[in-house]
Design a protein around this motif. Structure first.
Motif, short mmCIF file in Angstrom:
data_model
loop_
_atom_site.label_atom_id
_atom_site.label_comp_id
_atom_site.label_asym_id
_atom_site.label_seq_id
_atom_site.Cartn_x
_atom_site.Cartn_y
_atom_site.Cartn_z
N ARG A 140 -25.61 -20.48 57.81
CA ARG A 140 -24.75 -19.54 57.09
C ARG A 140 -23.49 -20.29 56.63
O ARG A 140 -23.16 -21.35 57.14
CB ARG A 140 -24.37 -18.36 57.98
CG ARG A 140 -25.57 -17.51 58.41
CD ARG A 140 -25.08 -16.19 59.01
NE ARG A 140 -24.22 -16.39 60.15
CZ ARG A 140 -24.63 -16.43 61.42
NH1 ARG A 140 -25.91 -16.26 61.69
NH2 ARG A 140 -23.78 -16.61 62.41
N MET A 146 -32.04 -17.18 64.14
CA MET A 146 -31.75 -18.18 65.17
C MET A 146 -31.00 -19.36 64.58
O MET A 146 -31.24 -20.51 64.92
CB MET A 146 -33.05 -18.66 65.82
CG MET A 146 -33.86 -17.55 66.48
SD MET A 146 -33.03 -16.85 67.92
CE MET A 146 -33.49 -18.02 69.18
N SER A 147 -30.07 -19.09 63.64
CA SER A 147 -29.42 -20.22 63.00
C SER A 147 -28.47 -20.95 63.94
O SER A 147 -28.08 -22.08 63.67
CB SER A 147 -28.69 -19.77 61.74
OG SER A 147 -27.66 -18.89 62.07
N HIS A 148 -28.11 -20.31 65.08
CA HIS A 148 -27.25 -21.04 66.02
C HIS A 148 -27.98 -22.26 66.57
O HIS A 148 -27.38 -23.29 66.86
CB HIS A 148 -26.78 -20.12 67.15
CG HIS A 148 -27.87 -19.67 68.07
ND1 HIS A 148 -28.09 -20.23 69.30
CD2 HIS A 148 -28.80 -18.71 67.94
CE1 HIS A 148 -29.10 -19.63 69.89
NE2 HIS A 148 -29.55 -18.71 69.08
N LEU A 149 -29.32 -22.16 66.73
CA LEU A 149 -30.08 -23.32 67.20
C LEU A 149 -30.14 -24.39 66.12
O LEU A 149 -30.01 -25.59 66.41
CB LEU A 149 -31.50 -22.90 67.60
CG LEU A 149 -31.59 -22.00 68.84
CD1 LEU A 149 -33.04 -21.63 69.12
CD2 LEU A 149 -30.99 -22.69 70.06
N VAL A 167 -35.25 -33.79 66.36
CA VAL A 167 -34.17 -32.94 66.86
C VAL A 167 -34.17 -31.60 66.13
O VAL A 167 -34.12 -30.53 66.74
CB VAL A 167 -32.80 -33.63 66.71
CG1 VAL A 167 -31.67 -32.67 67.06
CG2 VAL A 167 -32.74 -34.87 67.59
N TRP A 200 -17.69 -24.35 60.12
CA TRP A 200 -17.37 -24.83 61.47
C TRP A 200 -17.62 -26.33 61.58
O TRP A 200 -16.86 -27.05 62.22
CB TRP A 200 -18.21 -24.10 62.52
CG TRP A 200 -17.93 -22.63 62.62
CD1 TRP A 200 -16.80 -21.98 62.24
CD2 TRP A 200 -18.82 -21.63 63.14
NE1 TRP A 200 -16.93 -20.62 62.48
CE2 TRP A 200 -18.15 -20.38 63.03
CE3 TRP A 200 -20.11 -21.65 63.66
CZ2 TRP A 200 -18.73 -19.18 63.45
CZ3 TRP A 200 -20.68 -20.46 64.08
CH2 TRP A 200 -20.00 -19.24 63.98
N LEU A 201 -18.69 -26.78 60.97
CA LEU A 201 -18.98 -28.22 61.00
C LEU A 201 -17.89 -29.01 60.30
O LEU A 201 -17.38 -30.01 60.81
CB LEU A 201 -20.33 -28.50 60.32
CG LEU A 201 -21.58 -28.07 61.07
CD1 LEU A 201 -22.81 -28.19 60.17
CD2 LEU A 201 -21.77 -28.90 62.33
N GLU A 244 -20.35 -19.66 57.17
CA GLU A 244 -19.33 -19.89 58.20
C GLU A 244 -19.76 -21.02 59.14
O GLU A 244 -18.92 -21.77 59.65
CB GLU A 244 -19.05 -18.62 58.99
CG GLU A 244 -20.21 -18.11 59.81
CD GLU A 244 -19.82 -16.88 60.64
OE1 GLU A 244 -20.71 -16.30 61.27
OE2 GLU A 244 -18.62 -16.49 60.65
N MET A 284 -25.54 -30.43 65.04
CA MET A 284 -24.46 -30.99 65.86
C MET A 284 -24.97 -32.21 66.64
O MET A 284 -24.31 -33.26 66.70
CB MET A 284 -23.98 -29.90 66.82
CG MET A 284 -22.96 -30.28 67.82
SD MET A 284 -22.58 -28.76 68.77
CE MET A 284 -21.69 -29.45 70.13
N VAL A 285 -26.15 -32.09 67.22
CA VAL A 285 -26.75 -33.22 67.94
C VAL A 285 -26.91 -34.42 67.03
O VAL A 285 -26.57 -35.56 67.37
CB VAL A 285 -28.12 -32.80 68.52
CG1 VAL A 285 -28.87 -34.02 69.05
CG2 VAL A 285 -27.95 -31.77 69.61
N LEU A 345 -27.91 -24.88 63.91
CA LEU A 345 -26.56 -25.46 63.86
C LEU A 345 -26.36 -26.45 65.01
O LEU A 345 -25.82 -27.55 64.82
CB LEU A 345 -25.52 -24.34 63.94
CG LEU A 345 -24.07 -24.80 63.98
CD1 LEU A 345 -23.69 -25.56 62.72
CD2 LEU A 345 -23.13 -23.60 64.18
N ARG A 346 -26.80 -26.06 66.20
CA ARG A 346 -26.62 -26.95 67.35
C ARG A 346 -27.42 -28.24 67.15
O ARG A 346 -26.99 -29.32 67.56
CB ARG A 346 -27.03 -26.26 68.64
CG ARG A 346 -26.57 -27.02 69.87
CD ARG A 346 -26.76 -26.23 71.12
NE ARG A 346 -28.16 -25.94 71.35
CZ ARG A 346 -28.61 -25.20 72.37
NH1 ARG A 346 -27.75 -24.67 73.22
NH2 ARG A 346 -29.89 -24.97 72.54
N ARG A 347 -28.55 -28.12 66.52
CA ARG A 347 -29.36 -29.32 66.30
C ARG A 347 -28.69 -30.24 65.25
O ARG A 347 -28.77 -31.47 65.36
CB ARG A 347 -30.78 -28.92 65.89
CG ARG A 347 -31.52 -28.32 67.08
CD ARG A 347 -32.78 -27.58 66.72
NE ARG A 347 -33.35 -26.98 67.92
CZ ARG A 347 -34.28 -26.03 67.92
NH1 ARG A 347 -34.77 -25.57 66.78
NH2 ARG A 347 -34.73 -25.54 69.05
#
Lengths: 305, 245
Positions: free
Chosen positions: B37, B1-4, B94, B43-44, B39, B10-11, B6-8
């Motif tokens: 990860r 669940m690394s997309h979560l 967060v 992206w960041l 990549e 981002m927040v 990552l989004r955190r």
């Protein structure tokens, strides 16, 4: 039942307007019932933005008291976070849906709250545009659809930062396929994404399943700059950007299952929103005359899915 | 669940310019402890730096929502509010999906001048969010319901809240300490404050740690003066009142 069959049972709603708690109380805001009385064809239905802990305001209640059609736009669920689907929230959603009797549920498929659910957050951010995130989101769509018994149409959220290796339309195509769901395409939000990525407004439609689009949103925006970074403020003003209109025209012309169009302008006075409604109504008239047949289907509120 | 995850991140970047600066200066240090990860890290870093600060009003909108529940503490330490988004409680809430209200209260309580007021407002926010319909503890055990909290604060803290919320100078706090019960009204969002005798506060505080043997709670009651028989009666009353589950 697959989406291709379920979609035929969804009602045709036509052109509508949106609201959320307290929006109608702001000075100069649109009175949605006045709009309905003056221009019934511009306010055939009301999309009610709902934060379950707040419930429905007087304007939404007045609308449903007249037994007029609605859709339920959630403002308080991060669909890709399983912890968000707690029993208390689901019970509130079911109760509110019982009052609204919406044609379907829909809403931005992004991050509504930072941390766990909090009242009054509604601080929307887009998902990470990756395959992993799309799959998690699709699972959330199915979870909510199963839990409340209505179709759930995920919407592409706005943003200024979009992370991930997928185009936004490829991301939602993957969501739609995995969840076997329809979609709400926000044309203004898509225009914002294309602008941030430096792409023309219609980029990405070649592989996108337009037959999944059941509803679209149209709204005004303002072009801004921060230190050389160009972005669009999704301010829901009345100045709809040219890129947004290009997307709207493309989708209205080519999406065979499109059943609802919302002009998101509830915080503006009636005089300021007339041109936008008139242009959208004209597009829908053209479609009815020559296009894929919007205007078919039932016009009554839908039964739960 | 690394997309979560990552989004955190981002927040956090969208709210804390100091983290943005650290990200571009030393990404390994800025992202330490977050499971991303390669990549995703790219992206960041590929994001234009100016983009993170393009919504300068976003932090203010978050604060506006939080201030609804912390008007008194914020009145006492207005400058402390502005450092919330760079604080460890904010970033942890967060990244770990915690409560932002609790994090805000914790941050405000870090300022000595607002410590007890912030703790009371944080407790009010916490009990307001407690789940409805909590289940009883297992046989022979009791715990304090999540809709209630017990605090020890400076004498006069509760009395100062109305004045502070109205932007007025509060009565001077006493030099002693007092115990407060913070309790959500059943079936409503209303939260009441009530002064607690020391003995009752001790029993409830012991039960706040989690399901506790009834015998142990009775022993606490006896330590604070309850007679044999009276100790169990006290606990039964607290159960009837819905405080102990």
């Amino acid at each position: 039942m697959p989406f291709s069959d379920r979609v035929s049972r969804l009602p045709w709603l036509g052109l509508g307007v949106s609201t959320e708690y307290g929006a109608g109380d702001a000075p100069g805001a649109l009175d949605v019932l006045d709009l309905r009385d003056l221009h019934p064809g511009w306010a055939r239905f009301l999309e009610v933005g709902v934060e379950a802990s707040r419930g429905l305001d007087q304007h939404a209640r007045a609308w449903i008291a007249r037994d007029l059609p609605t859709t339920y736009h959630y403002l308080d669920v991060n669909l890709d976070e399983p912890e968000d689907f707690d029993d208390e929230w689901l019970a509130s959603v079911r109760a509110l849906a019982g009052l609204l009797r919406p044609a379907w549920l829909c809403g931005d498929a992004g991050m509504w709250h930072l941390g766990r659910r909090e009242r009054g957050h509604m601080l929307l951010l887009p998902p990470v545009l990756s395959a992993e995130a799309a799959d998690a989101l699709a699972d959330g769509v199915v979870r909510l659809r199963d839990a409340v018994g209505y179709e759930v149409l995920p919407e592409n959220p706005p943003g200024r930062v979009f992370l991930g290796d997928l185009h936004l339309l490829d991301f939602f195509a993957r969501v739609a396929e995995r969840a076997d769901t329809g979609l709400l395409l926000d044309c203004a939000h898509l225009g914002i994404f294309q602008r941030v990525r430096g792409l023309p407004p219609l980029t990405g439609f070649d592989g996108f399943p337009l037959e999944r689009v059941v509803e679209i949103h149209v709204a005004g925006g303002s072009e801004r700059q921060t230190g050389g970074f160009a972005w669009v403020d999704d301010d829901h003003g009345t100045a709809v950007l040219a890129d947004t209109w290009r997307i709207v025209e493309h989708v209205v012309d080519a999406a065979p299952n499109l059943k609802a169009v919302v002009f998101e302008c509830e915080r503006n006075p009636l005089a300021a929103v007339r041109p936008g409604f008139a242009r959208l109504a004209g597009l829908l008239d053209q479609r009815a005359a020559h296009g894929p047949g919007m205007g078919g289907g039932r016009a009554a509120p839908a039964a739960p899915a | 669940m690394s997309h979560l995850a990552l989004r955190r991140v981002m927040v956090r970047l969208l709210h804390d310019p100091s983290l943005v600066a650290r990200l571009y200066r030393n990404p390994d240090a800025a992202l330490a402890g977050v499971d991303l990860r390669g990549e995703e890290r790219r992206w960041l870093l590929d994001t234009p730096r100016e983009a993170w600060g393009s919504d300068a009003e976003r932090p203010q909108r978050v604060l506006a929502a939080l201030l609804d529940e912390f008007p008194a503490a914020a009145h006492l330490v207005p400058r402390r509010m502005r450092t919330f988004f760079a604080s460890e409680p904010f970033h942890r809430a967060v990244q770990e999906r915690g409560s932002l209200a609790a994090a805000f209260g914790q941050h405000l309580a870090g300022e000595p001048g607002a410590r007890d007021v912030a703790r009371v407002e944080e407790a009010i926010a916490r009990v307001r969010r407690a789940p409805r319909g909590e289940r009883a503890s297992g046989a022979g055990r009791l715990r304090l319901g999540a809709h209630a909290a017990v605090l020890e604060v400076a004498t006069g803290t509760a009395d100062s809240l109305p004045a502070l919320r109205a932007g007025r100078v509060p009565p001077r706090a006493g030099s002693g300490r007092e115990h407060l019960l913070v309790l959500r009204t059943p079936g409503a969002d209303d939260v009441a404050l009530e002064a607690l005798p020391d003995g009752l506060a001790a029993v409830l505080a012991a039960a706040a740690a989690g399901p506790t043997a009834v015998a142990a709670l009775a022993a606490v009651a006896r330590e604070h003066g309850a007679e044999p028989g009276e100790d169990v009666a006290v606990l039964e009353t607290l159960v009837v009142d819905g405080l102990l589950l």
